[in-house]
Design an enzyme around this catalytic site. Sequence first.
Site, PDB file in Angstrom:
ATOM      1  CG  ASP A 129       2.359  -7.186  -5.891  1.00  0.00           C
ATOM      2  OD1 ASP A 129       2.073  -6.635  -5.020  1.00  0.00           O
ATOM      3  OD2 ASP A 129       1.988  -8.072  -6.818  1.00  0.00           O
ATOM      4  CD  GLU A 168      -2.714  -1.181  -0.077  1.00  0.00           C
ATOM      5  OE1 GLU A 168      -3.050  -0.127  -0.518  1.00  0.00           O
ATOM      6  OE2 GLU A 168      -3.211  -2.367  -0.401  1.00  0.00           O
TER       7      GLU A 168
HETATM    8 ZN   LIG Z   1      -2.680  -2.795  -4.606  1.00  0.00          ZN
END
Ligand SMILES: [Zn+2]
Length: 420
Positions: free
Chosen positions: A365, A278
């Site tokens: 990611d 996030e």
């Molecule tokens: Zn995401």
Amino acid sequence: MQPFATIALVLILARATTELWLSRLNQRHVRAQTNEVPPPIREIIDEPTYRRSVDYTLAKSRFEDIANLFDAGLLIALLFSGVLAWAFERFSASFSTSILAMAGFLFVTGIALSIPGLPFAWYAQFKLEERFGFNTTTTRTWVLDRMKGFLLAVLLGYPLLALVLKLIEWTGVNWWLWAAALVIAFQLLLLFVAPAIIMPLFNKFTRLPEGVLRERLSALAQCTDFPTRSIQVMDGSKRSRHSNAFFTGFGRFRKIVLFDTLIMQLTERELESVLAHEIGHYKKRHVLKLLGVSIAGVPVAFAAIAWLARQQWFYRAFGFEHQGSLAAANAVPAMLLFALLAGTISFWVSPVVHIWSRRFEYAADAFARAAMGEAQPLIRALRKLSEKNLSNLIPHPLYSSFYYSHPTLLERERALRIAA
Ligand SMILES: [Zn+2]
């Protein structure tokens, strides 16, 4: 039938049949692999969970087919029965064509059109989600949610509609530019205040409780320059056992929200990796970029509405009477019809939007992997999330291109491993 009415009908039917076809394609794809757990996901998911995820996917898919067909049928009935033009005339005759009355017409129609969807929403929550053990919403919460939504629409939506119509009176031919500017300003304001004022109307947000988890997440937040007080826990368990995390807001009001359900399901190290993901969205300015695109769409939409409002054929196609190009009352049917038909066009754009949003997921990611120094915790977290939410791990590629804003678990794992 007027030529444009035919075009509108074709657009509605094209979307509905494509949705149904994609859904069938996906259902067949899933059903063809029910005998055993498909090899690529064998080490990710056990047999009973896999079977439940297949049942859940198919049940949801069949329900959505019915809901989509109902929506298309309702839209066709609304547009071609002349009921909208009739309601508009009756409303104008009873309440005049003043700005407040016209905004009232749009508002009341919007509310009326949301009513047929209520039984579907109720069924989805209390039957479908219930059957798979996800529902934790009480009837009281469900009703209160809708009442709060209605009040927000009265307080925010109605004044905004009235102001947009007022701008036609005030600014003349270029009203659509002013209206677009107003709506954009409103969107920006909402992004600032939603996390602080609107979201707390629906959920409780608390700081992470003191302890090891908070210390670890604070340390991670600090080394990635993210203010720790902006990490909050939301009582998602109030409505569902589904788990999630998201980033929202701007400036002082930005926050990363972790569902309490997520905190229950993941280990500390896994939670750290989700938080890092996030923070990645924040660092790479994904919210800003998405906002930029949605802002760019606003003047385009208003230009289309202003142009349509000048076309006699557009009005005649759905039984409306044209009343002079610059009357506010004339923009009202154009706004309504635009709102009803916009989805038949935007549906075809969704795969492009998804290509873009998936890039953001891969980037977040990759950021998380770099911040954690390894990919494993995030991979474990994503696996658990898929398992607990009974996600369909093997969607048909064409289906997922239309409906998945995120890459599938396998795609994300592959990207995380290759980069490692
Ligand atoms: Zn995401």
